[in-house]
Design an enzyme around this catalytic site. Structure first.
Site, PDB file in Angstrom:
ATOM      1  N   ASN A   1       0.823  -1.195   0.000  1.00  0.00           N
ATOM      2  CA  ASN A   1       0.000   0.000   0.000  1.00  0.00           C
ATOM      3  C   ASN A   1       0.867   1.258   0.000  1.00  0.00           C
ATOM      4  O   ASN A   1       0.877   2.013  -0.970  1.00  0.00           O
ATOM      5  CB  ASN A   1      -0.926   0.001   1.223  1.00  0.00           C
ATOM      6  CG  ASN A   1      -2.022   1.037   1.109  1.00  0.00           C
ATOM      7  OD1 ASN A   1      -2.056   1.824   0.168  1.00  0.00           O
ATOM      8  ND2 ASN A   1      -2.919   1.063   2.063  1.00  0.00           N
ATOM      9  N   ASP A   2       1.643   1.451   1.057  1.00  0.00           N
ATOM     10  CA  ASP A   2       2.422   2.691   1.175  1.00  0.00           C
ATOM     11  C   ASP A   2       3.398   2.886   0.018  1.00  0.00           C
ATOM     12  O   ASP A   2       3.602   4.004  -0.438  1.00  0.00           O
ATOM     13  CB  ASP A   2       3.205   2.689   2.488  1.00  0.00           C
ATOM     14  CG  ASP A   2       2.281   2.626   3.698  1.00  0.00           C
ATOM     15  OD1 ASP A   2       1.157   3.155   3.588  1.00  0.00           O
ATOM     16  OD2 ASP A   2       2.675   2.049   4.716  1.00  0.00           O
ATOM     17  N   VAL A   3       3.988   1.785  -0.473  1.00  0.00           N
ATOM     18  CA  VAL A   3       5.035   1.926  -1.487  1.00  0.00           C
ATOM     19  C   VAL A   3       4.483   2.274  -2.863  1.00  0.00           C
ATOM     20  O   VAL A   3       5.244   2.515  -3.793  1.00  0.00           O
ATOM     21  CB  VAL A   3       5.911   0.657  -1.598  1.00  0.00           C
ATOM     22  CG1 VAL A   3       6.640   0.397  -0.294  1.00  0.00           C
ATOM     23  CG2 VAL A   3       5.105  -0.552  -2.009  1.00  0.00           C
TER      24      VAL A   3
END
Lengths: 453, 107
Positions: A379-381
């Site tokens: 998600n964050d990446v």
């Protein structure tokens, strides 16, 4: 004796040099181990040592425990184990300093012993907290409480004051009591030091604590007048500092903002609220069609893939796609998983061919010509907020630009935000499709659907 | 040169070696490198053995043995876990159809 120590010290330098290159890494590690074994044999045979039997039994116990835990740990739990090993090393250094405190002579060694006592204890309790965060024994989100920075600062001041008292009274004072007070204070400082750090930044703190432990080992070498400990500890302290900065740079952050960012508010905290906006969710069959008729697919694996133990399933699915003539690549973010390089280890474990693994820059140049970007448990990446919203805590972190692909498919367990706790706008984009469920189950279903396509 | 000064010299020189030896490392190797460096500071075991072997009284002996246990865990566990990680890199690499010199690019 001293010559033997020199050989061991050279082994450690060669080991670090080897570990920084992909071809020489494994040999480097083995050379380091050989140096360590040599040093232990030397100290047991060359120095005046009593209680040899008890020491040997204890070493045997520790070695068995070490080998078993290192062999048995799941690859996904690797970061916790490194944190644990680092913590016990710091603890050992602190104990050595505590025992020596009563018998050191001279100002320099006394200061070094006090330093080891403090920093070793900080490393021990700090590593324990990182272990708890990564093992999810406690929340991985930053833990903040009102007045936190004040309490932290005051504790450090008291701790330093206790050390100054210890320095003054040394020979004719209650050394044991003071040592106990200093250890206790330092343990609390270590806990408060790590609590405000957000989940995604924890590996960088482990690396920093690793450098700390190195310095304590160097300081205890000074106390004991042992050159090998000085060299080995300093090497780890210096290289660990560089490594910490490199890791932080890979995430587009500075070490200071990681450690103290949460105090300023808003940093890795992000929003935990799950928004009510509509998303497009699909069935496994739809995803299979999307993938099966694509020309080029880029897979972005994240920690969710590893947690679901879906490395092998995804490898099977990729083989099915390739059999249909689809070109498949993996785009690996440097910090995918929970530590830099973690995802490469996990995929290598599943025998994914090395040439399919593309580093971030290479993957980003492939993405504009990609038909489907398949994001599995990450998600964050891939969060465009890192590029577009300067207020976001992850702003500036290099990401995989999956938003440039023609279509994006997310395999997710839920709409819960990622490790850093920030919502991902891309989930609501019209070109995004979501398939909810455990990554392994979802991939198995997609694989079944692909076979009957 | 006094002994203290000699030890300080060794310390300062080791700082520079430590900085120099890690120049540019691919992100892929960050975890094994951290883990390997972690294992190296397990050499505090040497210090723990010295303290235990020259301990004075039961309390010091027990504390020393605890330090020996923790340090051994750090050292042995650290090297084994690093080797396990690096072994997997090796396994993932071999079936690659590309020539082996391709692996030197730092991935």
């Amino acid at each position: 004796m001293d010559f033997g120590y020199l050989v061991a010290a050279i082994c450690f330098v060669v080991a670090l040099k080897g570990l920084s290159g992909p071809k020489t890494a494994r040999t480097g590690n083995l050379i380091g181990a050989a140096g360590a074994v040599l040093a232990v044999i030397l100290v047991l045979t060359g120095e005046h040592i009593e209680h040899r039997a008890a020491i040997l039994v204890t070493i045997a116990l520790g070695a068995v425990a070490g080998v078993l835990s290192a062999r048995r740990v799941a690859m996904t739990a690797m970061p916790q184990l490194v944190a644990l090993f680092n913590g016990v090393g710091g603890g050992a250094a602190a104990i050595v300093a505590a025992v020596e405190l009563g018998s050191v002579h001279g100002r320099g060694p006394l200061v070094a012993a006090l330093f080891t006592l403090v920093v070793g204890s900080v490393s021990f309790s700090g590593s324990a907290v990182t272990f708890a965060k990564l093992q999810e024994l406690m929340t991985s989100r930053p833990v903040l409480f009102p007045g936190g920075p004040l309490v932290f600062g005051a504790l450090i001041a008291v701790d330093v004051a206790a050390c100054v008292v210890g320095y003054r009274v040394q020979d004719n004072g209650p050394v044991e009591l003071l040592a106990a007070v200093i250890v206790l204070l330092s343990l609390v400082v270590g806990i408060l030091f790590v609590l405000p750090v957000g989940g995604a930044d924890v590996p960088i703190v482990i690396s920093l604590l690793n450098a700390f432990t190195g310095l304590t080992v160097a300081a205890s070498g000074y106390v004991l007048g042992n050159t090998l400990l000085i060299v080995a500890g300093t090497l780890v302290g210096a290289s660990g500092t560089i490594l910490t900065r490199m890791m932080a740079a890979a995430m587009g952050r500075s070490v200071a903002s990681i450690l103290f960012g949460a105090f300023k508010g808003g940093s890795t905290a992000g929003s935990q609220a799950v928004s009510e906006r509509p998303v497009r969710s699909a069935h496994a069959e739809d995803v299979a069609v999307l993938l099966g008729y694509a020309r080029k697919v880029v897979i972005v694996p994240g920690y969710g893939l590893a947690v679901a133990q879906a490395q092998h399933t995804i490898h099977e699915m990729v083989e099915a796609l390739e059999a249909r003539g689809v070109e498949v690549l993996y785009g690996i973010h440097p910090v995918a998983g929970r530590m830099p390089g973690h995802m490469n280890v996990l995929l290598a474990e599943a025998s994914v061919p090395y040439h399919q693994l593309k580093e971030m820059d290479e993957a980003n140049s492939e993405l504009p010509s990609t038909d489907v970007a398949l994001v599995v448990g990450a998600n964050d990446v891939v969060n465009p907020a890192a590029k577009t919203s300067p207020g976001s805590p992850i702003y500036g972190m290099p990401i995989l630009s999956v938003d440039e692909a023609r279509a994006v498919v997310f395999l997710k367990r839920s709409m819960r935000p990622g490790f850093a706790g920030i919502e991902n706008e891309l989930l609501y984009s019209p070109k995004t499709t979501l398939l909810f469920g455990d990554a392994k189950d979802s991939l198995t279903q997609v694989l079944q659907a692909l076979k009957s396509l | 040169m006094s002994e203290g000064m000699a030890l300080l010299t060794i310390f300062v020189l080791a700082v520079f070696v430590g900085f120099e030896v890690i120049s540019k490392v691919s992100a892929v190797l960050h975890t094994p490198l951290m883990s390997g460096a972690n294992a190296i500071h397990g050499v505090i075991l040497v210090g723990a053995i010295l303290v235990t072997g020259q301990s004075d009284g039961t309390a010091q002996l027990v504390l020393g043995l605890v330090a020996v246990l923790l340090a051994t865990l750090n050292m042995v566990g650290g090297f084994v876990v690093t080797d396990r990680m690096l072994e997997m890199f090796g396994r993932g690499r071999r079936p690659a159809p590309r020539p082996p010199d391709d692996t030197g690019r730092g991935t």
